[in-house]
Write an enzyme that holds these catalytic residues in place. Structure first.
Site, PDB file in Angstrom:
ATOM      1  N   CYS B  54       0.857  -1.272   0.011  1.00  0.00           N
ATOM      2  CA  CYS B  54       0.081  -0.056   0.154  1.00  0.00           C
ATOM      3  C   CYS B  54       0.845   1.215   0.139  1.00  0.00           C
ATOM      4  CB  CYS B  54      -0.826   0.048   1.129  1.00  0.00           C
ATOM      5  SG  CYS B  54      -0.246  -0.357   2.697  1.00  0.00           S
ATOM      6  N   HIS B 104      18.766   0.676  -0.902  1.00  0.00           N
ATOM      7  CA  HIS B 104      17.371   1.247  -0.951  1.00  0.00           C
ATOM      8  C   HIS B 104      16.468  -0.112  -0.529  1.00  0.00           C
ATOM      9  CE1 HIS B 104      13.458   3.039  -2.048  1.00  0.00           C
ATOM     10  NE2 HIS B 104      13.246   2.027  -2.538  1.00  0.00           N
ATOM     11  N   SER B 114       9.360   3.310   5.155  1.00  0.00           N
ATOM     12  CA  SER B 114       7.757   3.006   5.330  1.00  0.00           C
ATOM     13  C   SER B 114       7.401   4.324   6.157  1.00  0.00           C
ATOM     14  CB  SER B 114       7.437   1.906   6.248  1.00  0.00           C
ATOM     15  OG  SER B 114       8.067   0.711   5.531  1.00  0.00           O
ATOM     16  N   GLY B 194     -14.385  -7.090   4.704  1.00  0.00           N
ATOM     17  CA  GLY B 194     -13.177  -7.916   4.531  1.00  0.00           C
ATOM     18  C   GLY B 194     -12.677  -8.491   5.618  1.00  0.00           C
TER      19      GLY B 194
END
Lengths: 273, 438
Positions: B54, B104, B114, B194
């Site tokens: 995401c 990276h 993050s 969900g």
């Protein structure tokens, strides 16, 4: 009897202490250290005590123990009740943000008591209808002040939530603020309705002349609060709309009080309500 | 220079908005198709790992030095795969090559990149991406060891630096926001649309608030029932979603649906049925489950994954020590990886060394032979042999020293290799992608 210099000086001290307490409360926005909470608590307690001493002193001086006998006494009572409400809320389930909105009102009301008590002092005529009218109007004003404070907090918190900005827990939850607003408006509305009825009775029965601005402003405030209270029936009014209306209603109430204090009352009653 | 070129291309939460990231995301069901399409276009010799979460969409590619794809070709491939014109996403892309790409990836695996610093979920997501590539045989000699090392670095950082200790999670931030909206939860209904891992994590936090009812609504009823049992909730049918939305106060949506399942027009209608009660919608799905315009409605508070993670990110400045420690570990591993990789290149480098000097010697020999036309065949052969032996003898000692050092101290060998490349001018001709980083 107008307030003496000693009473005014003491009230000034009370204002100063309330102002310090309010400032300490605002500081908690950035620094929630216990010392600021203690400062706030002590200041409010001492501010209330000193204001109470002024009320007692003033009652002794005018030889009248019935509260709300004149504009000086009424404005102090209004400020005092607001401060007591803050103390009650902060002891029961703290809502720090309430201080930020209510304490300035307390300070403004006490300053108004000094200004109007000194320059435009007038005693209310001691008849039952008028006393009920004054008492319900001022107590209703206290309820509306609380509703306006919680309403303003609701608008800010809701706006911040919509903008995804961090919301300080000091503002409380929207649900609690909405509940506080609705309870205060319900109480204030009932008192204002009684105040309006007794006012109309006085106008009709005693033929008292009352400034038109005061009647219009009070009537508008009543309509605005009626709209807020009808939100359970028309839920599209709930939430932010009700909160905004409660702030608008309070502004109209301030206008009404200013009309009482500033505009000359004519007519036969001799008093000014 | 490396025989194989490593580079990566991607977008993340810092460079691209959520709307773009969801367009570029590789859904789990489509990742294999993407790998197939990639290999069809650039050949089976190329390696590819797709990391799509995401917060980021990143493609790690290894190819022959002069092979394909180049960065531009990869951009083109991504655009074609998602049917998006490259101009639309190119300004949001970043690309890194070689050591920078390694650094990276290690940083990503350790959650340094993050939004939620110290989150451990990324470790699982990197592993999942690697396993998928392994399964599709698109992780080979270069990406296979790279990702294995990245996972090891991630684990080490989480264990040794305390980076994941005391962090705020998306779930805890969501609960905090819910508390800003609702005063008490004993009369509230929490609905989860969900029944995946994320839904489970967030539900766990909301279950702690002891709401009146916990509803789990999922297309797969068995999953919903399992989650409902775990949290003492109730599994409800997906078909009746609208009626669940009417009674819910908090909605956690985390489906894998490719389009929004809660729309503005639907919510306009629902709001009246709900009598304008406030509702807190937490959309942690990507692509999003709830149309963004739903959040503009009165008494509707819609938060997506970015909104929640931004709050979490605000707490990161207080964890400088852990970050520094993590960076130290990463730097050490990057160095080790580069050293390991270069030692892997030792054989070809020595080949190049011999080849180059034999070539020089041959050229000089030919020049000399031109000046000595009377030499017979045998004498010419003698001279050629002499030159060859001379080159071999001259190179023998340094090469042996190199091999010995490589066996004993692979990390320390790196400067030798580098020096050798420079001194003997063994660098590969410049590759046009050499300056493609960033």
């Amino acid at each position: 009897m107008p307030p003496t210099s000693g009473q005014l000086a003491l009230l000034l001290l009370s204002i100063l202490i309330f102002a310090i307490g309010g400032a300490a409360s605002v500081v908690r926005w950035w620094d929630d250290h216990p010392r600021w909470r203690k400062t706030m608590r002590w200041c409010v307690t001492f501010g209330i005590l000193i204001a109470l001493i002024v009320l007692v002193w003033h009652s002794i001086a005018r030889r009248q123990w019935l509260p709300l006998g004149d504009n000086f006494d009424s404005l102090i009572w209004m400020g005092l009740l607001l401060a007591l409400f803050v103390v009650y809320v902060q002891r029961r389930k703290p809502l720090i943000g309430l201080d930020w909105f209510v304490m300035p009102l307390v300070v403004i009301l006490l300053i108004s008591a000094i200004v109007f008590g000194r320059n435009r002092y007038h005693a209310y005529v001691a008849d039952t209808w008028l006393w009920v009218h004054v008492a319900t109007a001022f107590l209703g004003g206290v309820g509306f002040a609380i509703a306006a404070a919680s309403g303003a907090m609701y608008v800010i918190a809701s706006r911040r939530l919509h903008r995804k900005a961090p919301v300080s827990p000091q503002l409380g939850s929207l649900e609690r603020l909405e509940h506080l607003t609705m309870s205060s408006v319900t109480l204030g509305f009932a008192l204002l309705t009684v105040g309006l009825i007794t006012g109309v009775v006085r106008i009709v029965a005693a033929g008292e002349h009352t400034p038109l601005a005061k009647i219009i402003l009070a009537g508008c405030a009543w309509v605005v609060y009626a709209l807020v209270l009808h939100s359970p029936m028309n839920p599209s009014f709930r939430g932010r709309k009700a909160a905004v209306l409660s702030v608008v209603g309070f502004l109209l109430m301030i206008g009404t009080i200013l009309a009482v204090l500033l505009l000359p009352a004519g007519g036969g009653g001799g008093g000014n309500s | 220079m490396l025989q194989q070129r490593l580079f990566m291309l991607g977008v993340n939460h810092q460079t691209a908005p959520l709307e773009l990231r969801e367009k570029l995301a590789f859904a789990p069901t489509r990742r294999n198709d993407a790998i197939d399409a990639f290999r069809q276009r650039f050949g089976a010799g190329c390696e590819l790992v797709i990391l799509s979460t995401c917060n980021r969409v990143e493609l790690y590619v290894a190819r022959e030095v002069h092979g394909h794809p180049r960065v531009e070709e990869l951009v083109d491939f991504v655009g074609q795969f998602h049917a998006l014109p490259p101009e639309q996403f190119k300004p949001h892309l970043y690309s890194k090559a070689e050591t920078e790409a390694v650094e990276h990836l290690f940083g990503v695996t350790c959650s340094l990149d993050s939004m939620v610093l110290g989150e451990t979920q990324i470790l699982g997501q990197v592993r999942e991406a690697y396993e998928l590539a392994k399964g599709a045989s698109s992780a080979g000699a270069m990406l296979h060891p790279l990702f294995q090392r990245a996972l090891a670095v991630g684990k080490q950082v989480m264990h040794e630096t305390g980076l994941n200790a005391g962090r705020l999670s998306v779930a805890s931030v969501a609960v905090d926001y819910a508390r800003r909206i609702f005063d008490h939860f004993d009369d509230k209904t929490v609905l989860s649309i969900g029944a995946g891992k994320m839904a489970s994590l967030v539900l766990q936090s909301f279950a702690g608030l002891k709401p009146k009812s916990l509803l789990i609504c999922n297309r797969d009823g068995t999953k919903a029932a399992a989650l409902a049992e775990q949290f003492g909730g109730q599994a409800v049918p997906f078909d009746a979603l609208e009626s669940h939305l009417t009674i819910a106060d908090v909605v956690i949506s985390s489906t894998g649906a490719p389009h929004a399942i809660i729309t503005r027009s639907q919510f306009d209608r629902l709001l009246r049925q709900r009598r304008y009660r406030p509702i807190f919608l937490i959309d942690i799905a990507l692509p999003r489950d709830v149309e963004a315009s739903v959040g503009e409605l009165e008494n509707v508070y819609l938060y997506n994954i970015d909104d929640l993670q931004q709050v979490v990110a605000a707490t990161q400045s207080t964890r400088k020590e852990s970050i520094d420690a993590a960076r130290k570990i990463i730097a050490q591993h990057v160095e080790e990886y580069a050293a390991w990789h270069r030692t892997r290149e030792l054989g070809p480098l020595i080949d190049r060394l011999y080849k180059r000097y034999h070539e020089v010697a041959r050229e000089e020999l030919h020049r000399t032979l031109h000046k000595l036309p009377d030499l017979d065949q045998d004498e010419r052969a003698q001279l050629e042999d002499l030159v060859r032996r001379l080159v071999n003898k001259l190179l023998h000692s340094p090469v042996q020293a190199m091999r010995k050092s490589d066996a004993l101290h692979p990390t320390l060998n790196l400067p030798y290799l580098h020096a050798m490349e420079k001194l003997f001018q063994l660098e590969e001709p410049a590759d046009e992608d050499a300056s493609e980083g960033q």
